[in-house]
Design a protein around this motif. Structure first.
Motif, PDB file in Angstrom:
ATOM      1  N   ASN A   4      -0.861   6.005  -0.938  1.00 20.29           N
ATOM      2  CA  ASN A   4       0.189   5.332  -0.176  1.00 20.29           C
ATOM      3  C   ASN A   4      -0.078   3.844  -0.066  1.00 20.29           C
ATOM      4  O   ASN A   4       0.818   3.021  -0.188  1.00 20.29           O
ATOM      5  CB  ASN A   4       0.291   5.945   1.222  1.00 20.29           C
ATOM      6  CG  ASN A   4       0.900   7.333   1.186  1.00 20.29           C
ATOM      7  OD1 ASN A   4       1.614   7.663   0.239  1.00 20.29           O
ATOM      8  ND2 ASN A   4       0.605   8.153   2.195  1.00 20.29           N
ATOM      9  N   ASN A   5      -1.346   3.461   0.158  1.00 22.11           N
ATOM     10  CA  ASN A   5      -1.686   2.047   0.248  1.00 22.11           C
ATOM     11  C   ASN A   5      -1.429   1.337  -1.054  1.00 22.11           C
ATOM     12  O   ASN A   5      -0.933   0.223  -1.095  1.00 22.11           O
ATOM     13  CB  ASN A   5      -3.158   1.893   0.646  1.00 22.11           C
ATOM     14  CG  ASN A   5      -3.376   2.238   2.118  1.00 22.11           C
ATOM     15  OD1 ASN A   5      -2.444   2.191   2.907  1.00 22.11           O
ATOM     16  ND2 ASN A   5      -4.605   2.605   2.464  1.00 22.11           N
ATOM     17  N   ASP A   8       2.349   0.885  -1.456  1.00 19.68           N
ATOM     18  CA  ASP A   8       2.866  -0.182  -0.603  1.00 19.68           C
ATOM     19  C   ASP A   8       2.501  -1.551  -1.163  1.00 19.68           C
ATOM     20  O   ASP A   8       3.316  -2.473  -1.151  1.00 19.68           O
ATOM     21  CB  ASP A   8       2.297  -0.033   0.805  1.00 19.68           C
ATOM     22  CG  ASP A   8       2.909   1.146   1.545  1.00 19.68           C
ATOM     23  OD1 ASP A   8       2.275   1.625   2.495  1.00 19.68           O
ATOM     24  OD2 ASP A   8       4.006   1.578   1.165  1.00 19.68           O
ATOM     25  N   ALA A   9       1.267  -1.689  -1.638  1.00 22.86           N
ATOM     26  CA  ALA A   9       0.843  -2.968  -2.194  1.00 22.86           C
ATOM     27  C   ALA A   9       1.678  -3.335  -3.403  1.00 22.86           C
ATOM     28  O   ALA A   9       2.097  -4.479  -3.564  1.00 22.86           O
ATOM     29  CB  ALA A   9      -0.637  -2.912  -2.558  1.00 22.86           C
ATOM     30  N   GLY A  63      -3.405  -8.107   2.663  1.00 22.91           N
ATOM     31  CA  GLY A  63      -3.294  -6.666   2.836  1.00 22.91           C
ATOM     32  C   GLY A  63      -2.036  -6.221   3.557  1.00 22.91           C
ATOM     33  O   GLY A  63      -1.995  -5.118   4.108  1.00 22.91           O
ATOM     34  N   ARG A  65       1.322  -4.495   4.341  1.00 23.60           N
ATOM     35  CA  ARG A  65       1.941  -3.285   3.797  1.00 23.60           C
ATOM     36  C   ARG A  65       3.453  -3.456   3.619  1.00 23.60           C
ATOM     37  O   ARG A  65       4.100  -2.637   2.990  1.00 23.60           O
ATOM     38  CB  ARG A  65       1.656  -2.103   4.718  1.00 23.60           C
ATOM     39  CG  ARG A  65       0.174  -1.734   4.807  1.00 23.60           C
ATOM     40  CD  ARG A  65      -0.066  -0.726   5.918  1.00 23.60           C
ATOM     41  NE  ARG A  65       0.661   0.512   5.669  1.00 23.60           N
ATOM     42  CZ  ARG A  65       0.180   1.530   4.967  1.00 23.60           C
ATOM     43  NH1 ARG A  65      -1.013   1.438   4.417  1.00 23.60           N
ATOM     44  NH2 ARG A  65       0.890   2.624   4.812  1.00 23.60           N
ATOM     45  N   SER A  66       4.014  -4.501   4.212  1.00 25.30           N
ATOM     46  CA  SER A  66       5.449  -4.758   4.089  1.00 25.30           C
ATOM     47  C   SER A  66       5.681  -6.257   3.974  1.00 25.30           C
ATOM     48  O   SER A  66       5.041  -7.034   4.690  1.00 25.30           O
ATOM     49  CB  SER A  66       6.195  -4.194   5.297  1.00 25.30           C
ATOM     50  OG  SER A  66       7.565  -4.555   5.266  1.00 25.30           O
TER      51      SER A  66
END
Length: 265
Positions: A4-5, A8-9, A63, A65-66
């Motif tokens: 998931n990370n 998102d990145a 970092g 996420r959005s």
């Protein structure tokens, strides 16, 4: 969770790529409309590539996420600044329409007050967003000062270059990097720079009036920077007493500093 990370990145990075694509599209539209020369194309493309590269690296390091709605507004404003940059570069070879230059710049200046409000309303204010907004502002002022300097003289470049000189000076004197207290006057002067430079660059007024407008912008900027530099210098002084009457640096560097401060007083 790792997947998931990663997703998102990648999604955040894709938004910067979309911004670069929109920048190229705007350059194509401008080029088709006015027959923009090589200088305009190269400057606009260089701005798009540099913005994408620097912003992508900053996002990776932060970092986030959005990307956020406020950063999207700033990215849109950066796209307009890229168009203004291309027009200013092209003006050294031809005469692009002043109406197009004024239109793009005016929208970019109006949006300057939007991204901050969006960030506050959505609770998405971040150090990266604030820095992104500030760098776009600074570069637009630099580009506008280049354009106006071709009409009024090289002294106008002081307006666009002052912030970058301040940043360079901070590498030599680290006390310039300290946080400044909030100031409505500082924000007002910063906002006026773009408006005054656009007014002078639009050539709606006689030469003497345009000269006075640009001179006013420079005078306000010198006053604002001068006031902040004096505040930073006085705040960094080892002889500045703290709230309890002690010398700020005495506890760190020993009695020698304390004695020196007492002698100065």
């Amino acid at each position: 969770m790792a997947l998931n990370n990663t997703y998102d990145a990648r999604f955040v990075q894709q938004e910067t790529a979309v911004g670069a694509g929109v920048q190229v599209l705007l350059l194509a539209l401008i080029g088709t409309a006015i027959g923009m020369g090589p200088a305009g194309w190269l400057s606009g493309l260089a701005f798009a590539i540099a913005t994408w590269a620097v912003l992508s690296r900053a996002l990776h390091r932060s970092g986030l996420r959005s990307f956020g709605a406020a950063n999207r507004v700033t990215l849109g404003r950066a796209t307009l600044v890229g168009g203004v940059t291309a027009l200013v570069a092209d003006s050294f070879q031809s005469a692009p329409p002043v109406s197009l230059f004024v239109g793009l710049t005016a929208v970019a200046l109006i949006l300057d007050g939007v991204d901050g409000k969006v960030a506050r309303r959505t609770g998405t204010s971040t150090p990266l967003g604030a820095r992104f907004d500030m760098e776009v502002d600074a570069f637009l002022i630099l580009v506008l000062s280049v354009y106006v300097s071709t009409q009024l003289g090289p002294w106008v470049l002081l307006i666009g270059g002052m912030r970058y000189v301040f940043v360079a000076a901070a590498r030599v004197w680290p006390w310039l990097t300290a946080a400044l207290p909030p100031s409505t006057a500082r924000k007002t002067v910063a906002a006026l720079q773009g408006v005054l430079l656009l007014l002078a660059g639009a050539e709606l007024l006689p030469y003497a009036a345009n000269f006075a407008v640009a001179a006013l912008a420079l005078a306000l900027l010198v006053w604002s920077f001068g006031r902040d530099v004096l505040w930073l210098y006085s705040s960094s002084s080892p002889c500045r007493p703290d709230g309890e009457g002690r010398f700020a640096e005495a506890g760190r560097v020993g009695e020698a500093v304390l004695h020196r401060c007492v002698r100065r007083r």
